[in-house]
Design an enzyme around this catalytic site. Structure first.
Site, PDB file in Angstrom:
ATOM      1  N   ASP A  85       0.856  -1.196   0.000  1.00 48.70           N
ATOM      2  CA  ASP A  85       0.000   0.000   0.000  1.00 48.70           C
ATOM      3  C   ASP A  85       0.897   1.253   0.000  1.00 48.70           C
ATOM      4  O   ASP A  85       1.867   1.323   0.753  1.00 48.70           O
ATOM      5  CB  ASP A  85      -0.871  -0.040   1.268  1.00 48.70           C
ATOM      6  CG  ASP A  85      -1.974   1.006   1.280  1.00 48.70           C
ATOM      7  OD1 ASP A  85      -2.392   1.449   0.196  1.00 48.70           O
ATOM      8  OD2 ASP A  85      -2.436   1.355   2.392  1.00 48.70           O
ATOM      9  N   HIS A  86       0.575   2.221  -0.840  1.00 44.40           N
ATOM     10  CA  HIS A  86       1.297   3.507  -0.882  1.00 44.40           C
ATOM     11  C   HIS A  86       2.817   3.386  -0.924  1.00 44.40           C
ATOM     12  O   HIS A  86       3.520   3.996  -0.100  1.00 44.40           O
ATOM     13  CB  HIS A  86       0.889   4.398   0.306  1.00 44.40           C
ATOM     14  CG  HIS A  86      -0.528   4.867   0.224  1.00 44.40           C
ATOM     15  ND1 HIS A  86      -0.943   5.861  -0.638  1.00 44.40           N
ATOM     16  CD2 HIS A  86      -1.638   4.458   0.884  1.00 44.40           C
ATOM     17  CE1 HIS A  86      -2.246   6.035  -0.503  1.00 44.40           C
ATOM     18  NE2 HIS A  86      -2.699   5.184   0.393  1.00 44.40           N
ATOM     19  N   ASP A 113       2.628   5.030  -5.336  1.00 45.29           N
ATOM     20  CA  ASP A 113       1.902   6.288  -5.125  1.00 45.29           C
ATOM     21  C   ASP A 113       2.824   7.452  -5.484  1.00 45.29           C
ATOM     22  O   ASP A 113       3.450   8.070  -4.631  1.00 45.29           O
ATOM     23  CB  ASP A 113       1.422   6.397  -3.670  1.00 45.29           C
ATOM     24  CG  ASP A 113       0.666   7.699  -3.425  1.00 45.29           C
ATOM     25  OD1 ASP A 113       0.569   8.508  -4.372  1.00 45.29           O
ATOM     26  OD2 ASP A 113       0.189   7.901  -2.303  1.00 45.29           O
ATOM     27  N   HIS A 159      -9.477   5.053  -2.203  1.00 46.97           N
ATOM     28  CA  HIS A 159      -8.742   5.086  -0.924  1.00 46.97           C
ATOM     29  C   HIS A 159      -9.572   5.866   0.080  1.00 46.97           C
ATOM     30  O   HIS A 159     -10.543   6.542  -0.271  1.00 46.97           O
ATOM     31  CB  HIS A 159      -7.384   5.775  -1.115  1.00 46.97           C
ATOM     32  CG  HIS A 159      -6.361   4.870  -1.715  1.00 46.97           C
ATOM     33  ND1 HIS A 159      -5.223   4.484  -1.041  1.00 46.97           N
ATOM     34  CD2 HIS A 159      -6.308   4.267  -2.917  1.00 46.97           C
ATOM     35  CE1 HIS A 159      -4.517   3.681  -1.815  1.00 46.97           C
ATOM     36  NE2 HIS A 159      -5.151   3.528  -2.964  1.00 46.97           N
ATOM     37  N   SER A 163     -12.994   4.219   4.576  1.00 48.85           N
ATOM     38  CA  SER A 163     -13.657   3.802   5.816  1.00 48.85           C
ATOM     39  C   SER A 163     -14.932   4.611   5.987  1.00 48.85           C
ATOM     40  O   SER A 163     -14.996   5.785   5.613  1.00 48.85           O
ATOM     41  CB  SER A 163     -12.730   4.013   7.018  1.00 48.85           C
ATOM     42  OG  SER A 163     -11.832   2.923   7.107  1.00 48.85           O
ATOM     43  N   ASN A 172     -10.223   0.568  -0.309  1.00 50.99           N
ATOM     44  CA  ASN A 172      -9.250   0.524   0.792  1.00 50.99           C
ATOM     45  C   ASN A 172      -9.877   0.897   2.139  1.00 50.99           C
ATOM     46  O   ASN A 172     -10.438   1.981   2.284  1.00 50.99           O
ATOM     47  CB  ASN A 172      -8.108   1.513   0.515  1.00 50.99           C
ATOM     48  CG  ASN A 172      -7.115   0.968  -0.480  1.00 50.99           C
ATOM     49  OD1 ASN A 172      -7.441   0.087  -1.277  1.00 50.99           O
ATOM     50  ND2 ASN A 172      -5.901   1.486  -0.435  1.00 50.99           N
ATOM     51  N   ASP A 193      -8.951   0.801   6.308  1.00 55.02           N
ATOM     52  CA  ASP A 193      -8.051   0.569   7.440  1.00 55.02           C
ATOM     53  C   ASP A 193      -8.670   1.125   8.729  1.00 55.02           C
ATOM     54  O   ASP A 193      -8.823   0.421   9.728  1.00 55.02           O
ATOM     55  CB  ASP A 193      -6.701   1.244   7.147  1.00 55.02           C
ATOM     56  CG  ASP A 193      -5.648   0.939   8.199  1.00 55.02           C
ATOM     57  OD1 ASP A 193      -5.970   0.213   9.157  1.00 55.02           O
ATOM     58  OD2 ASP A 193      -4.516   1.427   8.085  1.00 55.02           O
TER      59      ASP A 193
END
Ligand code: G3H
Ligand code: 13P
Ligand code: ZN
Length: 348
Positions: free
Chosen positions: A83-84, A105, A223, A226, A266, A268
């Site tokens: 990720d990133h 990224d 991204h 959430s 995405n 988290d």
């Protein structure tokens, strides 16, 4: 099943018209929570590790934990994703370790904070694509910049400062040949995304839809996705936490994205909230406890519940058994002979 290419997983998602959650991990409990949810809902999964996660857990620990997940759950397709990634070197090290997918990224410079120019982004992303595709590894790029900062990564500010320009997205995809494209539509990393339930003035789903119309073959990535549900915020605050009131990305907006080309979502922060709330509750209500298993088990269960819910909402539930893994070597051949090319990308 061995680890699978993320490209295969996303191509299958496109055929089935669903999205796949990409969940961040840092430790064994989080990996177990994701695998528990994948088993429960029969879902393919993307497990992703940030640079922070790789350094927190150490590469070998994290990689072997994910290999254990694959060994113990042979029926579940798992893509392992960086990720990133902030540089060619970060992506190269992930590929050499055995990750089946990387995000370059290049929207930010190598410091992970300063927005990069379009030309810089194209150059570093193309370099990663050439290296990765020769080895059958998937590449996600990013055009536009998200808001917020997570663990030192991010440009800061609100998500509206660098919303993706659809013309640039098309040019970027054409020039780099990325398999998946993260776009900025007003979201931010972390818990503080919006100060009220977002509408079209702050969450630019119209931009996403415009990009998908122009790039129908490129898998789009959301991204900062959430949802930051109130019930998870409440548990934390009920047991001594101090979260300020905040809103995330409503699940129905993500589902609208999925109907318009979003294949990777995405998440988290929601899992961080769920785990922390569960741990706080045990420590607050049972202060005599000191065995880590007494709070890590509820934390793992709380995360599994959120992940299973998202898998169902994104539509990946029930799709684990739809396909057999294509080997990474076969995938590399597909890039070489052009059968996996995403070009011509543009709907003309
Ligand atoms: O992109 C951000 C993810 O939430 C990972 O965060 O860099 O703190 O591990 P992290
Ligand atoms: P959230 O902070 O919204 O969970 O976003 C996670 C993310 O985009 C990881 O790359
Ligand atoms: Zn992100």
């Amino acid at each position: 099943m061995p680890l699978v290419s993320m490209r295969q997983l996303l191509d299958e998602a496109a055929k089935g018209g669903y999205g796949v959650g990409a969940f961040n991990v840092n430790d064994m409990e989080q990996i177990q929570a994701i695998m528990g949810a994948a088993k429960e809902t029969n879902s393919p999964v993307i497990i992703q590790a940030s640079r922070g996660a790789r350094s927190f857990a150490q590469d070998r620990y994290l990689f072997h934990l994910i290999l254990a997940a694959a060994e113990l759950n042979p029926e579940i397709p798992i893509a392992m994703h960086q990720d990133h990634g902030n540089s060619f070197e970060t992506c190269k090290s992930a590929i050499e370790l055995g990750y089946t997918s990387v995000m370059m990224d290049g929207s930010l410079k190598e410091d992970g904070k300063t927005p990069a120019s379009f030309e810089e982004n194209v150059a570093v992303t193309k370099k990663v694509v050439d290296f990765a595709h020769a080895r059958g590894v998937t590449v996600e790029g990013e055009i536009g910049v998200l808001g917020g900062v997570e663990d030192g990564h991010g440009a800061g500010g609100t998500g509206l400062e660098h919303v993706t320009d659809p013309d640039q997205a098309v040019e970027f995809a054409e020039l780099t040949g990325v398999d998946a494209l993260a776009i900025a539509i007003g979201t931010s990393h972390g818990a503080y995304k919006f100060s009220k339930k977002p509408d079209g003035s702050v969450l630019k789903m119209d931009v996403l839809i415009a990009i998908h119309k122009r790039l129908p073959k490129t898998h789009l990535v959301m991204h900062g996705s959430s949802s930051v549900p109130k019930d998870l915020q409440d548990v934390i605050n009920q047991y001594g936490g101090k979260l300020k009131e905040t809103w995330g990305v409503p699940v129905e907006e993500i589902q609208l994205g999925i109907r318009n080309g979003v294949r990777k979502v995405n998440v988290d922060t929601d899992n961080r909230l769920a785990m922390t709330g569960a741990i706080r509750k045990v420590l607050w209500t049972q202060p005599e406890k000191f065995d880590p298993r007494d709070y890590l088990k509820p934390a793992r269960e709380a995360m599994q519940k959120v992940v299973a819910q998202r898998m169902t909402q994104f539509g990946q539930a029930g799709h684990a058994g739809d396909y057999q893994a294509v080997s990474i070597a076969e995938i590399a051949k597909g890039y070489k002979d052009g059968s996996l090319s995403t070009k011509p990308l543009v709907a003309r």
